[in-house]
Write a protein that holds these residues in place. Structure first.
Motif: not given
Length: 272
Positions: A140-166
């Motif tokens: 499992p640990f081998e997957a940290i790089f693609p999952i970590g990258m995707l977590l950054i993408v999803w975090t950016n998407d979510t909080f860009a939306f929320l920050s823009g909304k408020f």
């Protein structure tokens, strides 16, 4: 309330499928990403079909899936001289698209060929990059790089939306996406940096790498989202599909990843 629940459940299932697929082993990663390659290509060819015009669906989708599969097999068996035929077949795929167009008698053959080849570049290669980042080891640990990258993408998407909304007041790119704001962009970037810090903290991997990754991935994700907005506006559609209730289509969910993944891979190669 119902729409929020449907959107949340869809998002959970979508994220769980990706994380489990990337984590389980290299074959599950290839299977899950291969599924999204097929679905993404199907969406792409559907939205570019208009009045019996557009790129040839069967050749484009089949060729794209074969390209993804061939790239994965070549990568897995790189030291085996017996697989030399796979790159040869992959190199012939663009010519198959060109030859197919000769017999279709459509009004825009060059445009159709260009769209078919673009679909492979736009969809297939970035999702193959996730496999490269995943690595060949079956733990499992081998997957940290693609999952970590995707977590950054999803975090950016979510909080860009929320920050823009408020807090959003200043439009970022009103011609393509009137709702996106500079305030939302900055909020997404800041939370992406926080995500990078947390990934480093819990994984034990280099903090500097993940902070640099966040600074690269977040802007790339925004550009990817804007590019798909431009594509959808040119086609006069709202979503690329409806396979993910509350989220749209596969292309809508991966638009940021398509741009972020190659840049993250370059950073990974340089840094490690």
């Amino acid at each position: 309330m119902k729409d929020i629940l449907v959107r949340s459940l869809t998002g959970v299932v979508f994220i769980a499928l990706i994380i489990v697929g990337l984590t389980w082993n290299v074959w599950s990663a290839i299977a899950v990403m291969g599924l999204f390659v097929g679905l993404g290509l199907a969406e792409f060819y559907r939205i570019f079909q208009k009045e019996n015009e557009g790129p040839e669906r069967f050749t484009g989708i089949t060729g794209g899936v074969l390209l993804f599969s061939g790239l994965c097999l070549t990568w897995l068996s790189w030291a085996d001289q017996r697989i030399i035929w796979i790159p040869a077949v992959l190199g012939a795929l663009p010519f198959v698209v060109m030859i197919t167009e000769l017999f279709r008698s459509k009004n825009n053959p060059i445009q159709n060929v260009s769209l078919s080849l673009f679909s492979w570049f736009y969809i297939v290669l970035p999702l193959f990059v996730l496999i490269l980042l995943r690595g060949k080891a079956n733990f499992p640990f081998e997957a940290i790089f693609p999952i970590g990258m995707l977590l950054i993408v999803w975090t950016n998407d979510t909080f860009a939306f929320l920050s823009g909304k408020f807090f959003g007041k200043t439009p970022l790119f009103p011609r393509l996406s009137p709702k996106k704001t500079w305030e939302g962009t900055v909020g997404g970037l800041l939370f992406s940096l926080l995500a990078g810090y947390l990934i480093s903290y819990f994984s034990g991997l280099d903090l500097t790498f993940w902070l640099i990754a966040a600074l690269i991935v977040a802007p790339a994700a925004i550009i990817g989202d804007l590019f798909e907005s431009m594509m959808k506006r040119s086609l006069n559609i709202k979503d690329s599909g409806n396979i993910l209730p509350g989220h749209g289509g596969i292309l809508d969910r991966f638009d940021a990843t398509f741009f972020a993944a190659p840049l993250f891979l370059i950073l990974h190669f340089i840094y490690f």
